[in-house]
Structure formats: structure tokens, C-alpha cells
Design a protein around this motif. Structure first.
Motif, PDB file in Angstrom:
ATOM      1  N   CYS A  64       0.805  -1.223   0.000  1.00 36.48           N
ATOM      2  CA  CYS A  64       0.000   0.000   0.000  1.00 36.48           C
ATOM      3  C   CYS A  64       0.839   1.275   0.000  1.00 36.48           C
ATOM      4  O   CYS A  64       0.270   2.372  -0.140  1.00 36.48           O
ATOM      5  CB  CYS A  64      -0.949   0.002   1.195  1.00 36.48           C
ATOM      6  SG  CYS A  64      -2.235  -1.264   1.111  1.00 36.48           S
ATOM      7  N   PHE A  65       2.141   1.164   0.181  1.00 36.30           N
ATOM      8  CA  PHE A  65       2.963   2.370   0.094  1.00 36.30           C
ATOM      9  C   PHE A  65       2.906   2.916  -1.334  1.00 36.30           C
ATOM     10  O   PHE A  65       2.869   2.142  -2.297  1.00 36.30           O
ATOM     11  CB  PHE A  65       4.406   2.056   0.477  1.00 36.30           C
ATOM     12  CG  PHE A  65       4.621   1.903   1.954  1.00 36.30           C
ATOM     13  CD1 PHE A  65       4.915   3.014   2.741  1.00 36.30           C
ATOM     14  CD2 PHE A  65       4.523   0.668   2.563  1.00 36.30           C
ATOM     15  CE1 PHE A  65       5.110   2.876   4.103  1.00 36.30           C
ATOM     16  CE2 PHE A  65       4.721   0.522   3.931  1.00 36.30           C
ATOM     17  CZ  PHE A  65       5.012   1.633   4.706  1.00 36.30           C
ATOM     18  N   PRO A  66       2.910   4.227  -1.497  1.00 41.23           N
ATOM     19  CA  PRO A  66       2.777   4.822  -2.832  1.00 41.23           C
ATOM     20  C   PRO A  66       3.909   4.387  -3.766  1.00 41.23           C
ATOM     21  O   PRO A  66       5.027   4.095  -3.310  1.00 41.23           O
ATOM     22  CB  PRO A  66       2.840   6.330  -2.566  1.00 41.23           C
ATOM     23  CG  PRO A  66       2.507   6.481  -1.118  1.00 41.23           C
ATOM     24  CD  PRO A  66       2.998   5.248  -0.438  1.00 41.23           C
ATOM     25  N   GLU A  67       3.613   4.352  -5.023  1.00 38.45           N
ATOM     26  CA  GLU A  67       4.638   4.067  -6.030  1.00 38.45           C
ATOM     27  C   GLU A  67       5.614   5.241  -6.090  1.00 38.45           C
ATOM     28  O   GLU A  67       5.308   6.362  -5.702  1.00 38.45           O
ATOM     29  CB  GLU A  67       3.988   3.847  -7.396  1.00 38.45           C
ATOM     30  CG  GLU A  67       3.126   2.592  -7.467  1.00 38.45           C
ATOM     31  CD  GLU A  67       3.940   1.317  -7.329  1.00 38.45           C
ATOM     32  OE1 GLU A  67       5.132   1.326  -7.682  1.00 38.45           O
ATOM     33  OE2 GLU A  67       3.378   0.308  -6.846  1.00 38.45           O
ATOM     34  N   GLY A  68       6.772   4.975  -6.591  1.00 36.23           N
ATOM     35  CA  GLY A  68       7.773   6.026  -6.696  1.00 36.23           C
ATOM     36  C   GLY A  68       8.591   6.146  -5.431  1.00 36.23           C
ATOM     37  O   GLY A  68       8.406   5.420  -4.448  1.00 36.23           O
ATOM     38  N   GLN A  69       9.505   7.089  -5.439  1.00 40.30           N
ATOM     39  CA  GLN A  69      10.439   7.253  -4.333  1.00 40.30           C
ATOM     40  C   GLN A  69       9.707   7.671  -3.066  1.00 40.30           C
ATOM     41  O   GLN A  69       8.846   8.539  -3.088  1.00 40.30           O
ATOM     42  CB  GLN A  69      11.495   8.288  -4.717  1.00 40.30           C
ATOM     43  CG  GLN A  69      12.688   8.316  -3.795  1.00 40.30           C
ATOM     44  CD  GLN A  69      13.785   9.228  -4.312  1.00 40.30           C
ATOM     45  OE1 GLN A  69      13.954  10.352  -3.846  1.00 40.30           O
ATOM     46  NE2 GLN A  69      14.514   8.754  -5.317  1.00 40.30           N
ATOM     47  N   THR A  70      10.063   7.059  -1.934  1.00 36.57           N
ATOM     48  CA  THR A  70       9.422   7.370  -0.657  1.00 36.57           C
ATOM     49  C   THR A  70      10.349   8.206   0.214  1.00 36.57           C
ATOM     50  O   THR A  70      11.524   8.387  -0.074  1.00 36.57           O
ATOM     51  CB  THR A  70       9.055   6.086   0.107  1.00 36.57           C
ATOM     52  OG1 THR A  70      10.231   5.558   0.739  1.00 36.57           O
ATOM     53  CG2 THR A  70       8.455   5.043  -0.817  1.00 36.57           C
ATOM     54  N   HIS A  71       9.777   8.678   1.343  1.00 34.31           N
ATOM     55  CA  HIS A  71      10.553   9.437   2.324  1.00 34.31           C
ATOM     56  C   HIS A  71      10.980   8.557   3.489  1.00 34.31           C
ATOM     57  O   HIS A  71      11.548   9.073   4.471  1.00 34.31           O
ATOM     58  CB  HIS A  71       9.715  10.604   2.855  1.00 34.31           C
ATOM     59  CG  HIS A  71       9.308  11.593   1.810  1.00 34.31           C
ATOM     60  ND1 HIS A  71      10.083  12.669   1.450  1.00 34.31           N
ATOM     61  CD2 HIS A  71       8.196  11.655   1.022  1.00 34.31           C
ATOM     62  CE1 HIS A  71       9.475  13.371   0.508  1.00 34.31           C
ATOM     63  NE2 HIS A  71       8.324  12.774   0.225  1.00 34.31           N
ATOM     64  N   LEU A  72      10.731   7.258   3.433  1.00 34.59           N
ATOM     65  CA  LEU A  72      10.964   6.376   4.575  1.00 34.59           C
ATOM     66  C   LEU A  72      12.414   6.429   5.060  1.00 34.59           C
ATOM     67  O   LEU A  72      13.352   6.274   4.278  1.00 34.59           O
ATOM     68  CB  LEU A  72      10.611   4.937   4.210  1.00 34.59           C
ATOM     69  CG  LEU A  72       9.192   4.450   4.486  1.00 34.59           C
ATOM     70  CD1 LEU A  72       9.065   2.990   4.115  1.00 34.59           C
ATOM     71  CD2 LEU A  72       8.789   4.670   5.936  1.00 34.59           C
ATOM     72  N   GLU A  73      12.540   6.603   6.385  1.00 32.88           N
ATOM     73  CA  GLU A  73      13.844   6.535   7.044  1.00 32.88           C
ATOM     74  C   GLU A  73      13.929   5.348   7.992  1.00 32.88           C
ATOM     75  O   GLU A  73      15.016   4.848   8.254  1.00 32.88           O
ATOM     76  CB  GLU A  73      14.101   7.831   7.822  1.00 32.88           C
ATOM     77  CG  GLU A  73      14.141   9.072   6.945  1.00 32.88           C
ATOM     78  CD  GLU A  73      14.226  10.342   7.766  1.00 32.88           C
ATOM     79  OE1 GLU A  73      14.365  10.231   9.016  1.00 32.88           O
ATOM     80  OE2 GLU A  73      14.140  11.439   7.189  1.00 32.88           O
ATOM     81  N   SER A  74      12.766   4.920   8.509  1.00 34.80           N
ATOM     82  CA  SER A  74      12.740   3.817   9.463  1.00 34.80           C
ATOM     83  C   SER A  74      11.489   2.977   9.265  1.00 34.80           C
ATOM     84  O   SER A  74      10.380   3.517   9.220  1.00 34.80           O
ATOM     85  CB  SER A  74      12.792   4.361  10.902  1.00 34.80           C
ATOM     86  OG  SER A  74      12.700   3.308  11.841  1.00 34.80           O
ATOM     87  N   LEU A  75      11.667   1.667   9.145  1.00 32.12           N
ATOM     88  CA  LEU A  75      10.551   0.727   9.024  1.00 32.12           C
ATOM     89  C   LEU A  75      10.840  -0.459   9.944  1.00 32.12           C
ATOM     90  O   LEU A  75      11.780  -1.219   9.722  1.00 32.12           O
ATOM     91  CB  LEU A  75      10.385   0.256   7.583  1.00 32.12           C
ATOM     92  CG  LEU A  75       9.274  -0.768   7.329  1.00 32.12           C
ATOM     93  CD1 LEU A  75       7.902  -0.178   7.690  1.00 32.12           C
ATOM     94  CD2 LEU A  75       9.279  -1.237   5.872  1.00 32.12           C
ATOM     95  N   VAL A  76      10.042  -0.583  10.996  1.00 31.56           N
ATOM     96  CA  VAL A  76      10.230  -1.639  11.993  1.00 31.56           C
ATOM     97  C   VAL A  76       8.933  -2.421  12.120  1.00 31.56           C
ATOM     98  O   VAL A  76       7.899  -1.853  12.481  1.00 31.56           O
ATOM     99  CB  VAL A  76      10.625  -1.034  13.361  1.00 31.56           C
ATOM    100  CG1 VAL A  76      10.689  -2.125  14.430  1.00 31.56           C
ATOM    101  CG2 VAL A  76      11.964  -0.306  13.261  1.00 31.56           C
TER     102      VAL A  76
END
Length: 607
Positions: free
Chosen positions: A211-223
Motif C-alpha cells: 500500500c505504500f505509494p509508487e515512486g520514491q518514498t521518504h521512509l527513514e525507518s521501518l520496523v
């Protein structure tokens, strides 16, 4: 008109001076603010430099103008108890908040000592914040009940939302996570730590990673270590690939080591990694050639924090050797590995500052830590087996070795079956910078096994010699003398935990009279009763909460405290069939509002 009046009228009215920029045309100026407004503007600018919550709280008590200015300039809210005040009270006072941290249930909820539906609901908070803080960017929750609807509302209400951290929370599932991933386009942090994520049937499970948007994301942390269901690995790999800012990634046990290999190959710039299962991939069963895991880890030059290792296969442990030299944090608290498997890793970890591990490390492993990790600041030793009759693999031998080798230690949590006063005294002398000291001797009222004396002198030395101590947990055989030491020397202690320890009510009286900074007091399975409770009447308004379970309290004494301190909330928690005057659990906390109206039947709020 008098001479004085004439004299005054010869001066301009400075409160209405028109300020004109140099070179501007006449009439283009603006009215200066009134003097009081000038002071408030200056004050607001000064308050922006105050980042400490305590400093800000102190500033707000100076006068009404400081109170108003502090409220207008506070961007971050910390609410240590969700029932200490109402959401409406918060939003009516603080108008420019961008970050909110809320804590719900007390810590003993982690030990299944709270009713399942006790409360701490996030719903009223997210409803109030959605109206008051449309620009909200961060929400951190701990021990809160969060529903999918809460997460959906959150994701739809805050257009600039960037950070969601849920620690020890429950009640939500992948539907809510999917809404956050889909709607929060600026999301930088999504951390799920030790939370209970509800898992639906396979047919109803939501593929939230996709479900995360297509294209480049801003994610810095995913736990998402705690999510107990498989994830769409292709979607996860794609997400990692298009997240160039990703620095922290912690995977659940459904991610195999071969999949981990593909992920860290895509993101060699990670600084924090949770490895997932770290067990044999299915490819091995078919005789396929395995990837070169060692080389892949060697390419992770930025890695400083390593955790995970769920369902570990020890044969793969040598693969992490290349990164150990740079590690400052290593968490093996889910990895049941023996000392022979751990020692080669420890020998590489010269920069380690934080180390969590099971007691399967044994005293021999702790001696290796003491010899290698000279910069260690935090150590946590968790038990593999908590049965009292067992002889534990760690003891005063490893404990004292740590105190001799790791003199920079600031925090220690140590579960063991035996401990001596001499080892604790050595710790107090060798590690005077300790801020947190939690010694949990498994078993009831255990004395020093060598001298058969109480553990009074050991804990007394800790509070005497460790001048920076703010958190203390005591256990073992203790008399009133130990609590006298705590009250006399523990002037900075803010959190005190007592388990299976204590002698008479006088011991707790020493603490409540002497520990003037005490904020949180947790007591379980100890012989303190009504007299001890009533001795704290002078201090309870200054505390955040008091928890007493399996002590010797009566409902009558609790009712008397409630009558004398009307701004405290006293919750008595008992089973539905318990009609006796004895109180099994008392949870008492201060509140600025009326007692909550969402308590379950097993909770009685005393008035």
C-alpha cells in the motif's frame, strides 16, 4: 492643565509609534506592537530554545504571561498517563503542537497483571487531535489500545504526517497499517515495537506493504518485527529499493536469511538492521548454491545497530563478523545461543555500547564482554527460564566481572538466581556513573548465598556510591535497613520497583519520606500494608503513579486515602467474585480531570 500634564504631553505616545523602513515612502509604515505584546514576542522567541520538558513546565509556572507564551510555543507534548488529563484540556491549552507522545497502561501490563480491556484507548485522543492539530507530524504511543479505525482516522486527518511509533500497543491489525502506508505520503517513520498486531484469516489478511505509494518514498525507518504474519516480499524489496533515505529496517521472523541478503544488497547504507529469522532458507533443501552472506554484511559499512535473530541457525552467525567491529548496539534477546557461539562475536565488538542478551551467555560469556567491551554503557540480561527452582547460568561471578571491565556502565538490568552483597558493592564502586540499576533475583526473598545475610548492604552501596541514580529495582531478602538506605541516599531516584522484597511498613515509610524526587513507585508481592500507604499522603500529589499488587492493603485504607486526596484517582482492580476487604491491585495516579468513565467492571474507582 497642570505643568506635569503639559510636560507629559510633550513626549510622543511610544505605544503608537509608526515604524518606517529606511528609504520607504511616507505613510508606508506599520504600527508597532504594544509594549506588553513586545514582551510576549520576545518571550516566545526565548522559549523556543527551551527543549527540556521540565524546564518548560517550570517556565509556565512563573506567571500568566509566561504560562500563555509557553503554551503557544510548545511543539512537542509528552503525556505520561493518558488518564491524567483529558484530550480536550490538552488541545484547549496547547495550540501549535506537531508531536505527541502518550503513555497508557502501567508497566506491569507487560507481565499480564492488568485486565485485558482495562482501557488506555487512543480513540478520544485521535478524535480531539484531528480537530485541533491538522498539521500534526508525529505520534508516539506506548501501552495504548489502538484500533484500525484510529489509524485510518489518523492517516486521513494529518496531511503532513511523518512519524508513527507504537510500542507495546494492541488492538490494531494490517487494515490500519495499510491506511497509514497508503495515505501518509510524507511518512518517514513507521515503527511497531513489541506490539500485538491482530492477524486475520489468510483470506482476509491485508497486504499492507503493497500500500505504500509508487515512486520514491521518504521512509527513514521501518520496523515490523512484531507482526506475526508473512509480508509480500516482492513488495517489501521494491519498497526498500525506492527508499534511498532508509536507515533503519527491522524485519519479522517470516523474512528468511536469503531474503535478508537481497534486502541489504539493495540497501547497504542501513545503520540499524533487524535480521528477521536468520534461519535456513528453503533453497538449501533443494541443494541450491547459497549467497555469500559474509560479503554482503561486509558491504554494510554504516551498520552500527544489529538485532533480530529470531529462529536463529547458529551456523550463519559467522556471517556477521565483518560488521561487529563497528557495532555500538547488539540485541540477542531473542537468540537462544550458547556461550561458545557468542564469544567469537563478542571478541569483535570493541565499540559496543548497548548489549541485550539471554542468560545463556553464562558467566563465561559475561567475562568475555568485560574483557572486550570497554565502552559498554547499557547491559540487559534476560532469563531463558524463570522457574525459581532452577540454578541460573549467570551469577555474581559474571556480574562482578562486568563491573571490573565495563567501568563506563550507566544502565544495567540483570536477571539471576543468585547474587552476593560483595558483587553488588563492587558494582557500586567500579561503576559510579550508573543511572539505572535493576537487579532482579528470581525467587522469593533470597539472601546472599555465601553469607546468608539480607541484601541490604549491596543495595545500600548502590544508592550511596552511584550519585546519578534515577531508576532502581530491588529484589531478594531485604529488611527495613535497605529501604532506610534508599530513603537516605536515593535523592534523585524517580522510579523505584520492588518485587518479592521488604520487611515491615517502616521500610516503605523511609522511601516515601526520603525520596523527594520519586515519580513512579511499583510494588508487587511485598508485605507492605495500610500504614505504608498512608505514610505517603504528603508526597502522592507529586508522583505520577503508585502501583501495589499482592501486598497487604485493605479497601478501607484506600478509601481513606481517596477521601483525603480528592485529586488522586485510586483504582482497585479485583476479580468479579472477590468480595473481601483485601485489595489485590491498587493503581493510583494524579489527574486534573474527573475519573475516567471507561473502566471495566473489575475496576472500582474510589471517591
Amino acid at each position: 492643565m497642570t505643568e506635569e500634564t503639559n510636560h507629559r504631553s510633550s513626549f510622543p505616545d511610544l505605544s503608537r509609534v509608526i515604524i518606517t523602513e529606511p528609504g520607504s515612502s511616507p505613510g508606508s509604515g506599520y504600527l508597532s506592537p504594544l509594549p506588553d505584546q513586545v514582551l510576549e514576542i520576545v518571550l516566545e522567541n526565548i522559549l523556543h530554545f527551551l527543549t527540556s520538558r521540565r524546564d518548560r513546565n517550570t517556565a509556565s509556572l512563573v506567571c500568566w504571561s509566561w504560562y500563555r507564551a509557553e503554551a503557544l510555543t510548545r511543539p512537542d507534548l509528552f503525556i505520561g498517563n493518558c488518564y491524567a488529563l483529558s484530550p480536550n484540556r490538552v488541545t484547549s491549552r496547547f495550540g501549535r503542537v506537531r508531536s505527541v507522545t502518550i503513555k497508557g497502561k502501567p508497566r506491569f501490563a507487560d507481565f499480564d497483571m492488568m485486565p485485558l480491556n482495562w482501557g488506555a484507548h487512543f480513540t478520544p485522543w485521535v478524535v480531539a487531535m484531528a480537530k485541533a492539530y491538522p498539521w500534526l507530524e508525529k505520534v508516539h504511543l506506548k501501552r495504548m489500545s489502538v484500533t484500525d479505525d484510529d489509524l485510518i482516522r489518523l492517516s486521513e486527518s494529518f496531511v503532513g504526517f511523518k512519524e508513527l511509533v507504537l510500542v507495546c500497543c494492541e488492538g490494531f491489525g494490517t487494515t490500519g497499517l495499510a491506511a497509514v502506508a497508503r495515505n501518509c505520503r510524507l511518512l518517514r517513520v513507521l515503527d511497531l515495537v513489541e506490539s500485538m498486531v491482530e492477524v486475520a484469516d489468510d483470506d482476509d489478511e491485508v497486504d499492507w506493504i503493497s500500500c505504500f505509494p509508487e515512486g520514491q518514498t521518504h521512509l527513514e525507518s521501518l520496523v515490523f518485527e512484531c507482526v506475526e504474519c508473512p509480508v509480500n516480499f516482492e513488495a517489501l524489496e521494491s519498497l526498500v529499493t525506492r527508499s534511498p533515505s532508509l536507515r533503519k529496517l527491522r524485519l519479522n521472523r517470516y523474512v528468511s536469511i536469503s531474503q535478508l541478503y537481497r534486502l541489504i544488497y539493495r540497501a547497504p547504507h542501513l545503520t540499524h538492521l533487524g535480521t528477521g529469522s536468520f534461519s535456513a532458507p528453503q533453497a538449501v533443501a533443494f541443494g541450491d548454491q547459497e549467497p555469500d552472506y559474509t560479503s554482503t554484511f561486509a558491504a554494510c559499512k554504516s551498520l552500527v545497530c544489529l538485532s533480530g535473530f529470531r529462529e536463529i541457525w547458529a551456523d550463519y552467525l559467522p556471517a556477521i563478523y565483518p560488521v561487529c567491529a563497528n557495532l555500538t548496539s547488539l540485541n540477542f534477546s531473542y537468540a537462544d545461543v550458547n556461550v561458545d557461539q557468542l564469544k567469537p562475536i563478542i571478541h569483535h565488538c570493541h565499540k559496543l555500547q548497548t548489549f541485550w542478551v539471554l542468560d545463556s551467555i553464562c558467566d563465561e560469556g559475561l567475562q568475555a564482554v568485560a574483557a572486550t567491551c570497554k565502552d559498554l554503557r547499557e547491559l540487559r540480561i534476560f532469563p531463558v527460564n524463570t522457574r525459581e527452582e532452577n540454578d541460573g547460568p549467570v551469577s555474581e561471578v559474571g556480574f562482578e566481572a562486568i563491573s571490573q571491565g565495563c567501568i563506563k556502565l550507566q544502565s544495567i538490568l540483570f536477571f539471576c538466581q543468585r547474587m552476593t552483597n560483595a558483587a553488588v558493592i563492587a558494582m557500586s564502586k567500579n561503576c559510579p556513573d550508573l543511572v539505572v540499576f535493576c537487579l532482579c533475583i528470581i525467587g522469593r526473598y533470597r539472601p546472599d548465598p555465601e553469607t546468608h545475610e539480607p541484601m541490604d548492604e549491596g543495595f545500600g552501596a548502590i544508592v550511596k556510591n552511584c550519585k546519578k541514580l534515577t531508576r532502581l529495582a530491588v529484589s531478594g531478602l531485604l529488611t527495613d535497613r535497605a529501604f532506610c538506605y534508599i530513603g537516605m541516599y536515593g535523592k534523585l531516584i524517580r522510579t523505584l520497583s520492588v518485587a518479592f522484597a521488604g520487611d515491615t511498613d517502616q521500610g516503605l515509610k523511609y522511601v516515601l519520606e526520603g525520596c523527594t524526587n520519586l515519580q513512579k513507585l511499583e510494588i508487587r508481592d511485598s508485605p507492605f500494608g495500610d500504614g505504608a500507604l498512608c505514610s505517603g499522603l504528603h508526597h502522592f500529589y507529586n508522583m505520577r503513579f503508585l502501583w501495589m499488587s499482592s501486598c497487604k492493603l485493605t479497601r478501607q485504607a484506600c478509601q481513606e486515602v481517596a477521601r483525603m486526596l480528592p485529586h488522586l484517582v485510586l483504582e482497585v482492580i479485583s476479580s468479579a467474585e472477590d468480595k473481601s476487604d483485601d485489595v489485590d491491585i491498587l493503581y493510583m495516579y494524579r489527574s486534573l480531570d474527573r475519573p475516567r468513565d471507561d473502566a471495566p467492571k473489575v475496576v472500582t474507582i474510589l471517591h
